[in-house]
Design an enzyme around this catalytic site. Structure first.
Site, short mmCIF file in Angstrom:
data_model
loop_
_atom_site.label_atom_id
_atom_site.label_comp_id
_atom_site.label_asym_id
_atom_site.label_seq_id
_atom_site.Cartn_x
_atom_site.Cartn_y
_atom_site.Cartn_z
N THR A 7 -3.63 12.26 -5.34
CA THR A 7 -3.44 12.03 -3.91
C THR A 7 -2.92 13.29 -3.23
O THR A 7 -3.35 13.65 -2.14
CB THR A 7 -2.45 10.87 -3.68
N GLU A 35 0.83 -1.21 0.00
CA GLU A 35 0.00 0.00 0.00
C GLU A 35 0.87 1.26 0.00
O GLU A 35 0.54 2.26 -0.66
CB GLU A 35 -0.91 -0.03 1.24
#
Lengths: 307, 307
Positions: free
Chosen positions: A182, A129
């Site tokens: 992001t 991740e």
């Protein structure tokens, strides 16, 4: 022990309104499929990726980085090959990278005879991740590996709580095909928040956990509020307020940003309501000119499944 | 229907570490006694107060203001008289004013045949609480009226959640006989807090609620942390850090400020541990020269009791 395994690794919803950075739940009908087989050759290779264009080099792929984190922890005289059939679009906000990272370590653990606990698998998957998001966090990985609703009490050491959930709880999702960077979704977050809003938020988190334990849909509905993050992030998602308003009018218990968006989730009691909510979401976006997908899913209490 | 009632109205612990402004629990062995009887004369009179010097004028007394809030809501051709045997020292941080306000409306409601729900009684009692603290809040009133652990989801409209609690849970309290001015305990609070600390706090609130539902003492222990308020307020309480350290060494699950202090609470599994914690607290304060009292109490799951 088997030499090959095929799994379904589900999409997940992180944050869940009031539970920013700690809550998540697991979906049932959307997910990647991953095939892993043992190989005589040591090490780890990704031999095939379908669905979306992603790097085959394990060091550049979340599933690869997660797998290597596990394999670095154990001494084996054989290796693994992986095929990834990617169904969850990267960047959609429903745990695409987590599905790959979680599925990868889950499948390898199965082929090894389960030497690792789900908490340990969470630890390895978080390494993957981190490749995608720059941060090791478990708010999508935990619901994928544990199923149902999860609360990540802490990331270091990783501590995941498995929360119960009412049987008739369904999620509706809309994924607007836009890109939110992001960096943008982080940049809009405040570093400091008013104490009064924080109190409202933790009252809601406590109430949400209580509602899940007591099957109290009405309380669940009133706890599904995000007074801290949503006001900052919703501006990044076109028509968010309309989607939320129409979802609630269609009977949803609550509606919020899935992860850091752009997907939006709603929770409903019963499949019929969840489908009405889906229709209301489609009606809003149909007029927008923005391409989108919608999904309806039961809460997946199992998490990753062996096919 | 009876014409006279005597009740025990318990002390309570508000905030409970991570649950600032929302969580509370009810004590069993410390509390006021209140006698209420019907009178032919209309209206409301306080005829006697023992224990501490407090105003007999209902408009200047929390029990009186709470009673009048209830009586203004209902048409009666008779009135009430009240005697208060005050055992909880005002300003001790264990819900002294709430015990009076809650007990007052509870007793009157009993004599009227219970026309009001506990949520409505909470509303009336909050009017009394506001006389003492300047703010209508329910974080001590809710556990007094509902018993056990409570979560005040919202103050307006009042919404109280009743949380379960493990059977072997005991509280230990130390009340240092010092005065903390309400204005001081408020002045030290920050208006803004870091988002990261808020996230830790709501992860702990969610975990605490889950721990209460699952009888998980270890999780309860790790959730009993206050990273937001305690660092600011503990400086107002002499030897707070020592009390906390020694309590945990003596086996407490956690330790924190009761309400806005100066009392400090600890929670333990089992009476024996709670008594060891009491001894450790006494050892710290015995050397300080500050007068103090300590208490050990089971969690009171009933709340106010008819004697």
């Amino acid at each position: 022990m088997r030499n090959e395994i095929k799994i379904f690794s589900p999409a997940t919803v992180a944050n869940v309104s009031c539970g920013f950075d700690v809550l998540g739940f697991c979906l049932d009908t959307i997910g990647d499929e991953i095939v892993v087989r043992k190989s005589k050759e040591k090490g780890f290779r990704i031999t095939r990726i379908e669905g979306f264009e992603l790097p085959l080099n394990p060091l550049e792929n979340v599933a690869g980085v997660a797998a290597l984190a596990l394999l670095n922890d154990i001494n084996l005289d054989f290796g693994f090959e992986m095929e990834i059939y990617k169904k969850i679009k990267p960047g959609s906000g429903i745990g695409s990278s987590s599905a790959s990272a979680s599925g990868s370590v889950f499948a390898i653990n199965e082929l090894l005879g389960r030497p690792y606990t789900r908490h340990q698998l969470t630890h390895f998957a978080m390494k993957g991740e981190a490749l995608a998001s720059g941060i090791e966090h478990a708010d999508n990985i935990a619901p994928a590996l544990f199923g149902g609703f999860t609360l990540v009490k802490s990331n270091a050491p990783i501590q995941v709580l498995e929360l119960p959930s009412p049987k008739a709880l369904y999620a509706t999702l809309i994924h607007p095909e836009i890109e939110i960077k992001t960096s943008d979704s982080r940049a809009v977050l405040p570093k400091q928040i008013p104490l009064q809003l924080a109190i409202t938020q933790w009252a809601n988190v406590g109430s949400l956990v209580h509602a899940l334990h007591t099957n109290d849909y009405q309380l669940l509905s009133s706890a599904l509020q995000d007074v801290v993050i949503e006001p900052y992030r919703k501006g990044l998602i076109p028509h968010f307020d309309s989607i939320k308003k129409q979802s609630v009018l269609a009977g949803a218990l609550g509606c919020g940003i899935s992860g850091s968006g752009p997907s939006i989730f709603a929770l409903s009691e019963g499949l019929a309501t969840a489908k009405s909510v889906e229709k209301s979401m489609r009606d809003v976006y149909s007029k927008s000119g923005i391409p989108f997908n919608t999904y309806v899913s039961k809460i997946n209490s199992k998490g990753i499944k062996i096919l």
